[in-house]
Motif scaffolding. Structure first.
Motif, PDB file in Angstrom:
ATOM      1  N   GLU A  29       2.354  71.443   3.216  1.00 20.22           N
ATOM      2  CA  GLU A  29       3.223  71.819   2.100  1.00 20.22           C
ATOM      3  C   GLU A  29       3.138  73.312   1.793  1.00 20.22           C
ATOM      4  O   GLU A  29       2.070  73.902   1.837  1.00 20.22           O
ATOM      5  CB  GLU A  29       2.843  71.059   0.814  1.00 20.22           C
ATOM      6  CG  GLU A  29       2.902  69.568   0.939  1.00 20.22           C
ATOM      7  CD  GLU A  29       1.543  68.972   1.295  1.00 20.22           C
ATOM      8  OE1 GLU A  29       0.546  69.357   0.678  1.00 20.22           O
ATOM      9  OE2 GLU A  29       1.505  68.136   2.190  1.00 20.22           O
ATOM     10  N   ASP A  30       4.286  73.901   1.466  1.00 19.66           N
ATOM     11  CA  ASP A  30       4.323  75.310   1.089  1.00 19.66           C
ATOM     12  C   ASP A  30       3.796  75.529  -0.330  1.00 19.66           C
ATOM     13  O   ASP A  30       3.286  76.593  -0.642  1.00 19.66           O
ATOM     14  CB  ASP A  30       5.743  75.862   1.184  1.00 19.66           C
ATOM     15  CG  ASP A  30       6.219  75.989   2.623  1.00 19.66           C
ATOM     16  OD1 ASP A  30       5.361  76.163   3.516  1.00 19.66           O
ATOM     17  OD2 ASP A  30       7.433  75.909   2.843  1.00 19.66           O
ATOM     18  N   ASN A  31       3.945  74.545  -1.184  1.00 22.95           N
ATOM     19  CA  ASN A  31       3.563  74.699  -2.590  1.00 22.95           C
ATOM     20  C   ASN A  31       2.225  74.017  -2.896  1.00 22.95           C
ATOM     21  O   ASN A  31       2.030  73.497  -3.983  1.00 22.95           O
ATOM     22  CB  ASN A  31       4.665  74.151  -3.498  1.00 22.95           C
ATOM     23  CG  ASN A  31       4.965  72.684  -3.221  1.00 22.95           C
ATOM     24  OD1 ASN A  31       4.509  72.125  -2.234  1.00 22.95           O
ATOM     25  ND2 ASN A  31       5.729  72.064  -4.101  1.00 22.95           N
ATOM     26  N   PHE A  32       1.307  74.049  -1.977  1.00 24.18           N
ATOM     27  CA  PHE A  32      -0.002  73.414  -2.116  1.00 24.18           C
ATOM     28  C   PHE A  32      -0.797  74.093  -3.226  1.00 24.18           C
ATOM     29  O   PHE A  32      -0.875  75.323  -3.289  1.00 24.18           O
ATOM     30  CB  PHE A  32      -0.763  73.508  -0.787  1.00 24.18           C
ATOM     31  CG  PHE A  32      -2.092  72.815  -0.801  1.00 24.18           C
ATOM     32  CD1 PHE A  32      -2.180  71.442  -0.757  1.00 24.18           C
ATOM     33  CD2 PHE A  32      -3.258  73.557  -0.852  1.00 24.18           C
ATOM     34  CE1 PHE A  32      -3.406  70.804  -0.752  1.00 24.18           C
ATOM     35  CE2 PHE A  32      -4.494  72.940  -0.839  1.00 24.18           C
ATOM     36  CZ  PHE A  32      -4.565  71.556  -0.792  1.00 24.18           C
ATOM     37  N   ASP A  33      -1.401  73.291  -4.110  1.00 21.11           N
ATOM     38  CA  ASP A  33      -2.198  73.816  -5.218  1.00 21.11           C
ATOM     39  C   ASP A  33      -3.659  73.933  -4.776  1.00 21.11           C
ATOM     40  O   ASP A  33      -4.440  72.997  -4.918  1.00 21.11           O
ATOM     41  CB  ASP A  33      -2.056  72.905  -6.438  1.00 21.11           C
ATOM     42  CG  ASP A  33      -2.699  73.489  -7.682  1.00 21.11           C
ATOM     43  OD1 ASP A  33      -3.468  74.468  -7.573  1.00 21.11           O
ATOM     44  OD2 ASP A  33      -2.422  72.949  -8.775  1.00 21.11           O
ATOM     45  N   LEU A  34      -4.023  75.094  -4.234  1.00 19.49           N
ATOM     46  CA  LEU A  34      -5.369  75.312  -3.713  1.00 19.49           C
ATOM     47  C   LEU A  34      -6.415  75.167  -4.815  1.00 19.49           C
ATOM     48  O   LEU A  34      -7.465  74.569  -4.591  1.00 19.49           O
ATOM     49  CB  LEU A  34      -5.473  76.689  -3.053  1.00 19.49           C
ATOM     50  CG  LEU A  34      -6.856  77.084  -2.531  1.00 19.49           C
ATOM     51  CD1 LEU A  34      -7.372  76.077  -1.515  1.00 19.49           C
ATOM     52  CD2 LEU A  34      -6.824  78.492  -1.957  1.00 19.49           C
ATOM     53  N   SER A  35      -6.141  75.674  -5.995  1.00 17.46           N
ATOM     54  CA  SER A  35      -7.107  75.586  -7.088  1.00 17.46           C
ATOM     55  C   SER A  35      -7.419  74.139  -7.456  1.00 17.46           C
ATOM     56  O   SER A  35      -8.581  73.785  -7.675  1.00 17.46           O
ATOM     57  CB  SER A  35      -6.594  76.325  -8.325  1.00 17.46           C
ATOM     58  OG  SER A  35      -6.509  77.693  -8.072  1.00 17.46           O
ATOM     59  N   GLN A  49      -9.550  72.696  -4.633  1.00 19.25           N
ATOM     60  CA  GLN A  49     -10.923  73.199  -4.721  1.00 19.25           C
ATOM     61  C   GLN A  49     -11.690  72.484  -5.836  1.00 19.25           C
ATOM     62  O   GLN A  49     -12.843  72.110  -5.650  1.00 19.25           O
ATOM     63  CB  GLN A  49     -10.928  74.715  -4.965  1.00 19.25           C
ATOM     64  CG  GLN A  49     -10.517  75.508  -3.756  1.00 19.25           C
ATOM     65  CD  GLN A  49     -10.305  76.977  -4.057  1.00 19.25           C
ATOM     66  OE1 GLN A  49      -9.721  77.338  -5.083  1.00 19.25           O
ATOM     67  NE2 GLN A  49     -10.776  77.834  -3.163  1.00 19.25           N
ATOM     68  N   GLN A  50     -11.058  72.294  -6.969  1.00 23.54           N
ATOM     69  CA  GLN A  50     -11.699  71.611  -8.096  1.00 23.54           C
ATOM     70  C   GLN A  50     -12.018  70.161  -7.738  1.00 23.54           C
ATOM     71  O   GLN A  50     -13.118  69.668  -8.003  1.00 23.54           O
ATOM     72  CB  GLN A  50     -10.802  71.662  -9.336  1.00 23.54           C
ATOM     73  CG  GLN A  50     -11.382  70.986 -10.546  1.00 23.54           C
ATOM     74  CD  GLN A  50     -12.593  71.707 -11.103  1.00 23.54           C
ATOM     75  OE1 GLN A  50     -12.700  72.932 -11.004  1.00 23.54           O
ATOM     76  NE2 GLN A  50     -13.519  70.971 -11.665  1.00 23.54           N
ATOM     77  N   ALA A  51     -11.068  69.468  -7.127  1.00 27.16           N
ATOM     78  CA  ALA A  51     -11.283  68.072  -6.734  1.00 27.16           C
ATOM     79  C   ALA A  51     -12.417  67.947  -5.724  1.00 27.16           C
ATOM     80  O   ALA A  51     -13.254  67.038  -5.817  1.00 27.16           O
ATOM     81  CB  ALA A  51      -9.990  67.475  -6.167  1.00 27.16           C
ATOM     82  N   MET A  52     -12.460  68.869  -4.769  1.00 31.41           N
ATOM     83  CA  MET A  52     -13.520  68.827  -3.756  1.00 31.41           C
ATOM     84  C   MET A  52     -14.878  69.141  -4.374  1.00 31.41           C
ATOM     85  O   MET A  52     -15.886  68.514  -4.031  1.00 31.41           O
ATOM     86  CB  MET A  52     -13.197  69.793  -2.616  1.00 31.41           C
ATOM     87  CG  MET A  52     -11.998  69.371  -1.785  1.00 31.41           C
ATOM     88  SD  MET A  52     -12.291  67.877  -0.820  1.00 31.41           S
ATOM     89  CE  MET A  52     -13.218  68.585   0.535  1.00 31.41           C
ATOM     90  N   SER A  58      -2.096  78.400   5.932  1.00 34.34           N
ATOM     91  CA  SER A  58      -2.131  77.027   5.429  1.00 34.34           C
ATOM     92  C   SER A  58      -3.400  76.324   5.887  1.00 34.34           C
ATOM     93  O   SER A  58      -3.493  75.115   5.841  1.00 34.34           O
ATOM     94  CB  SER A  58      -0.902  76.261   5.919  1.00 34.34           C
ATOM     95  OG  SER A  58      -0.923  76.187   7.343  1.00 34.34           O
ATOM     96  N   ARG A  59      -4.383  77.122   6.347  1.00 32.70           N
ATOM     97  CA  ARG A  59      -5.632  76.547   6.840  1.00 32.70           C
ATOM     98  C   ARG A  59      -6.799  76.971   5.955  1.00 32.70           C
ATOM     99  O   ARG A  59      -6.788  78.062   5.381  1.00 32.70           O
ATOM    100  CB  ARG A  59      -5.866  76.965   8.295  1.00 32.70           C
ATOM    101  CG  ARG A  59      -4.792  76.408   9.184  1.00 32.70           C
ATOM    102  CD  ARG A  59      -4.821  76.699  10.642  1.00 32.70           C
ATOM    103  NE  ARG A  59      -5.845  77.516  11.200  1.00 32.70           N
ATOM    104  CZ  ARG A  59      -6.200  77.475  12.480  1.00 32.70           C
ATOM    105  NH1 ARG A  59      -5.625  76.631  13.303  1.00 32.70           N
ATOM    106  NH2 ARG A  59      -7.125  78.273  12.954  1.00 32.70           N
ATOM    107  N   PHE A  60      -7.800  76.085   5.893  1.00 33.11           N
ATOM    108  CA  PHE A  60      -8.950  76.291   5.029  1.00 33.11           C
ATOM    109  C   PHE A  60     -10.234  76.010   5.780  1.00 33.11           C
ATOM    110  O   PHE A  60     -10.265  75.181   6.682  1.00 33.11           O
ATOM    111  CB  PHE A  60      -8.902  75.352   3.814  1.00 33.11           C
ATOM    112  CG  PHE A  60      -7.593  75.386   3.108  1.00 33.11           C
ATOM    113  CD1 PHE A  60      -7.310  76.396   2.207  1.00 33.11           C
ATOM    114  CD2 PHE A  60      -6.628  74.433   3.360  1.00 33.11           C
ATOM    115  CE1 PHE A  60      -6.098  76.449   1.569  1.00 33.11           C
ATOM    116  CE2 PHE A  60      -5.413  74.467   2.722  1.00 33.11           C
ATOM    117  CZ  PHE A  60      -5.140  75.484   1.818  1.00 33.11           C
TER     118      PHE A  60
END
Length: 92
Positions: free
Chosen positions: A55-61, A64-67, A4-6
């Protein structure tokens, strides 16, 4: 997702508002900063963060797009990588 880390990297020409803009977007996605390092070399801004989500259901994509879009708006390059992928790519 196994972690859950980036790792978030930000690089570009220094100007007012970079940290504020990046962290505002992170807050919108409920992403917490675990560790941060930032420096300015001449006029080049560099920042790397270890960030975490709950959150377990985090939308990484979507994050990433927002960032990436925020980075474009600020004139900097922003990369978001899952911690596991980052370590795998940078191991010797």
């Amino acid at each position: 997702m196994s972690s859950s880390r980036f790792i978030i990297t930000v690089i570009g020409i220094d100007k007012v508002g970079i940290v504020a803009g990046i962290t505002q977007t992170m807050a919108q996605y409920n992403v917490n900063i675990v560790d941060i390092s930032q420096t300015i070399m001449d006029d080049l801004f560099t920042m790397i963060m270890l960030a975490q989500i709950a959150e377990d259901n985090f939308d990484l994509s979507a994050f990433q797009q927002a960032m990436s879009e925020k980075g474009t708006a600020l004139g900097v390059e922003v990369k978001v990588q899952n911690e596991d992928a980052f370590h795998f790519m940078h191991r010797i």
